[in-house]
Design a protein around this motif. Structure first.
Motif, mmCIF file in Angstrom:
data_model
loop_
_atom_site.group_PDB
_atom_site.id
_atom_site.type_symbol
_atom_site.label_atom_id
_atom_site.label_comp_id
_atom_site.label_asym_id
_atom_site.label_seq_id
_atom_site.Cartn_x
_atom_site.Cartn_y
_atom_site.Cartn_z
ATOM 1 N N ASP A 184 45.021 52.818 54.662
ATOM 2 C CA ASP A 184 44.821 53.954 53.357
ATOM 3 C C ASP A 184 43.649 53.818 52.880
ATOM 4 O O ASP A 184 43.262 52.838 52.120
ATOM 5 N N LEU A 186 41.876 54.685 49.408
ATOM 6 C CA LEU A 186 42.244 54.711 47.958
ATOM 7 C C LEU A 186 41.010 55.290 47.276
ATOM 8 O O LEU A 186 40.004 55.463 48.001
ATOM 9 N N ARG A 189 38.353 51.911 47.324
ATOM 10 C CA ARG A 189 38.644 50.765 48.402
ATOM 11 C C ARG A 189 39.554 51.261 49.323
ATOM 12 O O ARG A 189 40.152 52.255 49.171
ATOM 13 N N TRP A 193 47.028 47.718 56.156
ATOM 14 C CA TRP A 193 48.453 47.173 56.243
ATOM 15 C C TRP A 193 48.758 46.720 57.514
ATOM 16 O O TRP A 193 48.372 47.009 58.669
ATOM 17 N N GLN A 207 40.006 41.318 51.795
ATOM 18 C CA GLN A 207 40.567 40.246 50.526
ATOM 19 C C GLN A 207 42.000 40.454 50.586
ATOM 20 O O GLN A 207 42.654 41.590 50.396
ATOM 21 N N GLU A 210 46.254 40.072 45.759
ATOM 22 C CA GLU A 210 46.847 39.120 44.969
ATOM 23 C C GLU A 210 46.488 37.672 45.122
ATOM 24 O O GLU A 210 47.430 37.013 45.847
ATOM 25 N N ARG A 216 50.916 37.718 52.431
ATOM 26 C CA ARG A 216 51.518 39.079 52.655
ATOM 27 C C ARG A 216 50.405 39.483 53.683
ATOM 28 O O ARG A 216 49.206 39.580 53.152
ATOM 29 N N GLN A 220 42.661 44.102 51.213
ATOM 30 C CA GLN A 220 42.027 45.049 50.548
ATOM 31 C C GLN A 220 40.509 45.058 51.002
ATOM 32 O O GLN A 220 39.960 43.900 51.112
ATOM 33 N N HIS B 46 53.824 46.718 39.978
ATOM 34 C CA HIS B 46 54.044 45.094 40.002
ATOM 35 C C HIS B 46 55.543 44.756 40.522
ATOM 36 O O HIS B 46 55.580 44.014 41.193
ATOM 37 N N TYR B 49 55.964 45.663 44.080
ATOM 38 C CA TYR B 49 55.219 44.927 44.842
ATOM 39 C C TYR B 49 56.115 43.691 45.021
ATOM 40 O O TYR B 49 55.996 43.277 46.182
ATOM 41 N N ARG B 50 56.620 43.323 43.987
ATOM 42 C CA ARG B 50 57.481 41.913 44.048
ATOM 43 C C ARG B 50 58.791 42.286 44.569
ATOM 44 O O ARG B 50 59.350 41.299 44.952
ATOM 45 N N ARG B 64 60.526 48.733 51.319
ATOM 46 C CA ARG B 64 60.163 48.307 50.166
ATOM 47 C C ARG B 64 58.548 48.575 50.314
ATOM 48 O O ARG B 64 57.741 48.997 49.617
ATOM 49 N N THR B 65 58.142 48.105 51.383
ATOM 50 C CA THR B 65 56.659 48.156 51.567
ATOM 51 C C THR B 65 56.070 49.485 51.566
ATOM 52 O O THR B 65 54.844 50.003 50.951
ATOM 53 N N PHE B 68 56.125 50.656 47.940
ATOM 54 C CA PHE B 68 54.796 50.309 47.220
ATOM 55 C C PHE B 68 53.758 51.013 47.900
ATOM 56 O O PHE B 68 52.864 51.441 46.791
ATOM 57 N N ARG B 69 53.383 51.324 49.219
ATOM 58 C CA ARG B 69 52.371 51.675 49.763
ATOM 59 C C ARG B 69 52.211 53.123 49.178
ATOM 60 O O ARG B 69 51.110 53.614 48.832
ATOM 61 N N LEU B 72 51.178 53.204 45.328
ATOM 62 C CA LEU B 72 49.444 52.785 45.272
ATOM 63 C C LEU B 72 48.859 54.184 45.689
ATOM 64 O O LEU B 72 47.698 54.217 45.027
ATOM 65 N N ALA B 73 49.194 54.827 46.569
ATOM 66 C CA ALA B 73 48.290 55.992 46.871
ATOM 67 C C ALA B 73 48.540 57.280 45.972
ATOM 68 O O ALA B 73 47.904 58.213 46.212
ATOM 69 N N VAL B 82 42.267 49.515 39.773
ATOM 70 C CA VAL B 82 41.693 48.234 39.159
ATOM 71 C C VAL B 82 42.522 47.732 38.287
ATOM 72 O O VAL B 82 42.513 46.340 38.249
ATOM 73 N N PHE B 84 45.809 47.888 38.244
ATOM 74 C CA PHE B 84 46.904 47.257 38.928
ATOM 75 C C PHE B 84 46.383 45.620 39.515
ATOM 76 O O PHE B 84 46.967 44.842 39.147
ATOM 77 N N LEU B 85 44.998 45.855 40.018
ATOM 78 C CA LEU B 85 44.444 44.448 40.561
ATOM 79 C C LEU B 85 44.750 43.300 39.442
ATOM 80 O O LEU B 85 44.826 42.272 39.671
ATOM 81 N N ALA B 88 48.214 42.286 38.178
ATOM 82 C CA ALA B 88 48.844 41.450 39.169
ATOM 83 C C ALA B 88 48.221 39.877 39.210
ATOM 84 O O ALA B 88 48.627 38.981 39.268
ATOM 85 N N SER B 157 37.577 43.815 45.453
ATOM 86 C CA SER B 157 38.721 43.598 44.825
ATOM 87 C C SER B 157 38.803 42.069 44.320
ATOM 88 O O SER B 157 39.863 41.688 43.760
#
Lengths: 353, 353
Positions: A184, A186, A189, A193, A207, A210, A216, A220, B46, B49-50, B64-65, B68-69, B72-73, B82, B84-85, B88, B157
Motif C-alpha cells: 500500500d 501511504l 512511505r 504486506w 524496516q 514496530e 510480524r 515499511q 495501536h 495492530y495488537r 484482523r490484519t 488494521f491495514r 492505516l490507509a 508518523v 502512529f509510528l 507504537a 520509518s
C-alpha cells in the motif's frame, strides 16, 4: 647579507646569490639570467616574513616588519591573503610548494599550488598534491571540485586540508527479488504486506513495523525503496504512482536520489537512509544477512552536478563521516537525464599534512 | 473477548469492559459513560495492530490484519502516519502516552503527545515530555521549537528523539582588554601588530600568524573579533569600517553573529570559530590561559528568529556535536534589533527513551 627585491609586473625579482640561496636550496621562484630569480608575490611575502629579503619599493622600508606589513596590505590578487596563509603553513611543515603556473612548472595542474612530496622540490618532477585554496566564505562549484587536495582557510585563519578522490563504488550484496508482493502506498512511505522474509533479512529492503524484531511479516519501505522494488516487479504497485508521490514530497531531489539509489543497488551496494548522519545514504558493500550486518562504509550526499558548495558544509559532512569511521562521498547527478543520469562520485577525507 | 470499536466523529468508541482493560490498566483513551471509552485514531490503530480490538466500520473486517491495514490507509489527519509510528515505538518501550489534547489531559501542552514517566500513567498527573512529532521532510519553524522533546521519523520509518532545553550560557573567562593596539583591516580578516601577549594568551583573541607557536607578536583576528575589539577601544581601527566589511562579506548574517558573539563575551564565555564542526562557534566557559585550554563545551549555530529548520540538518548538527562531546545550541536572533537583538538559546541533545 639581506637581499632586496623589486617588483617587475606581477613578480618580484631578486638578484645577488638569490638563485643558489632561495631557488636551488629551498625551492622558491624560477631562475632568470645569471643568479637572478623571479618570485610570485606569495613567495616574496614569505621570504619577507622570514626576514630573508627586504622589498625596496614599499612606503616604509626602514624596518622588516613594516616592509612585510606594507606588502601584506597591498593588492596582489583576490586570494592572496588565504594563499599566503596556506603557503606559510605548508612551508612551516617542511613542504616545498610552487604556484601552479608556468614557468614555475612545465605542465601546471589546474590549482593554486603544486605541493611536492616531503623532502622533494620542484626539480624532482613529482607532484604530491594539486592544491586548491579557498576561504571559508568562498562558494565552491561542484564542477571545480576535482581529484587532488583542497585547503580551506577559516575566518580565524586556521586551515583544514581535504583530499578529494574517486571512491570505489562496488559490492557483492545479495540482490535476488521476489515478485508481485502486496503493498500500500501511504502518504510518504509504503507498507509491504506479508513479504518473504528474505526481502528484509537478506536484501535489506524496508524496516519491520514496530522495532527491530521481525515478529510480524509487515515492512515499511521508503518511497525510494518502493520505487526501485516496483520498477523491478517486486511489488504490486504502479512504479509511476510511487515516482509521482516521491516528486510530490521531494521535488527534483527525488529523481536524483533515485538515480543514485539505483546505481548503488546495480553495483551490489545496499543504500539505507543516512538521515541520522544528515546524509542521503549510508551504504553497505556486502550484505549477506541483516543479522550479520557489518559497519556501513560510506555516507553519500546527493547533489545536482552544478551544485555550489559552501566550504562550511563540506567541513561538517567530512568531520561527521570521519567521526563515525565512514567516508564522505558526494554523488553529483547530471540532471539533464532523469533517473538514469550520469553520476560523478567524489570522496572527501581529511588530510593531515 | 475481542472488543469492537466504532467511529464517532474523530474518536473511536469502545464499550464492553474497555474502561477497565484499556484505560485503567493501560492508559488508552478517556472514559465516557459507564465502561465505555473514547480512543484517538492513533490509540485505536495501536489496539487494532495488537489485535486487542476490531474496528467494525471498515470495508473488510473479516481478518484482523485487514482491519488494521484498512485503518492505516484511511485519512486520519496529516501526521497520522508518523504519529502512529512514534506512538507504537514508545508503547513498545514501556511508556504510556496520551494525545496532548482535552479531554485526554486537563491542561495539555502544545505538542502531539504527553509522555508520562516510565511506570506512570495519565492519572498520576506528571508529564515527562511534551513530545512534538514530525516527519523527516517536514519543515520545522524555529518559533515552534520549544523546550520539551522532539521525535523525527525518517523516510525509512526509524525514529530519532531529541531533548530541547535552555542551555546555561555563562562563564568566568578573563576579559580585561588593552587599548589602542595597531591593526590593519585586510580583505576579510584583521592583522594585529605587536599586541600584548595577554590578548591571545589570556583572553584568547586571534590566532598567531604561522602555526600555533607564539613566536612573533602578530595576530590574525576574524572580522567578528576585530569588530568586538575595536568597539571596546582595544584596536586602533574604526569599528564602523569593520562592521561594514563584515556585512560586505557575509551580509545580514554578520550582524546576527556579532550579536551572539557579543552576548557570549558579555557572559564570560569565549567564542572561537566553529568552522571545523560546521557551526558558527565553539565556546569555552573558563579560559584562564590558552596554554591550559580545556575542551570547548558548546557548538553554536546562529539563525534568524524566524528560521525554518529541516529535520535532517538538526540531525546532522546534533549528531556531530554528540560525537565530539559538545552540546549543540541554536542561537535564534530576533533581527528586528541590530547587533543588540534578542537571542533565544535552545540546546538540542539526543534522547534515548
Amino acid at each position: 647579507m639581506t637581499l632586496e627585491g623589486r617588483f617587475d609586473g606581477d613578480v618580484v625579482r631578486v638578484a645577488g646569490d638569490a638563485r643558489q640561496r632561495f631557488h636551488d636550496a629551498r625551492g622558491y621562484g624560477y631562475p632568470l639570467e645569471g643568479n637572478e630569480i623571479a618570485l610570485a608575490p606569495v613567495e616574496a611575502a614569505h621570504l619577507l616574513y622570514r626576514g630573508d629579503i627586504a622589498v625596496v619599493d614599499t612606503r616604509s622600508a626602514d624596518s622588516r616588519t613594516l616592509a612585510f606589513r606594507d606588502f601584506l596590505a597591498g593588492d596582489h590578487g583576490p586570494d592572496f591573503g588565504v594563499q599566503f596563509l596556506v603557503y606559510a603553513d605548508l612551508r612551516s611543515r617542511g613542504f616545498y610548494l610552487s604556484p601552479a603556473r608556468e614557468p614555475w612548472l612545465e605542465s601546471p595542474p589546474d590549482a593554486a599550488f603544486a605541493v611536492f612530496p616531503r623532502g622533494s622540490g620542484p626539480s624532482d618532477g613529482e607532484i604530491e598534491y594539486a592544491l586548491q585554496v579557498v576561504g571559508e566564505r568562498t562558494d565552491l562549484s561542484a564542477t571545480d571540485l576535482q581529484a587532488g587536495a583542497l585547503a580551506v582557510v577559516d575566518e580565524e585563519s586556521e586551515i583544514t586540508y581535504f583530499e578529494v578522490s574517486s571512491p570505489d563504488i562496488s559490492g557483492d550484496s545479495a540482490s535476488s527479488l521476489p515478485t508481485g508482493i502486496d503493498a500500500d502506498l501511504l502518504e510518504d512511505r509504503v507498507v509491504v504486506w506479508n513479504p518473504p522474509e528474505t526481502l528484509y533479512e537478506r536484501t535489506f529492503y524496508g524496516q519491520p513495523l514496530e522495532g527491530r524484531e521481525y515478529d510480524r511479516p509487515t515492512l515499511q519501505c521508503s518511497l525510494l525503496e518502493a520505487a526501485h522494488l516496483s520498477r523491478n516487479g517486486a511489488l504490486e504497485l504502479d512504479p509511476e504512482r510511487v515516482l509521482e508521490r516521491g516528486r510530490t514530497v521531494e521535488g527534483d531531489r527525488f529523481d536524483r536520489r533515485l538515480a543514485v539509489y539505483t546505481a548503488l543497488r546495480a553495483a551490489g551496494v545496499v543504500p539505507k537512509t543516512g538521515y541520522k548522519f544528515g546524509a542521503d545514504f549510508r551504504t553497505y558493500a556486502s550484505v549477506e544477512s541483516v543479522d550479520e550486518l557489518g559497519h556501513s562504509e560510506l555516507l553519500i550526499r546527493v547533489h545536482p552536478a552544478d551544485h555550489v558548495f559552501e566550504p562550511r558544509d563540506i567541513a561538517l559532512d567530512v568531520r561527521l563521516a570521519h567521526g563515525v569511521r565512514k567516508t564522505m562521498v558526494f554523488a553529483l547527478v547530471d540532471s539533464t537525464g532523469q533517473a538514469g543520469g550520469t553520476i560523478n562520485w567524489l570522496a572527501l577525507t581529511r588530510l593531515t599534512p
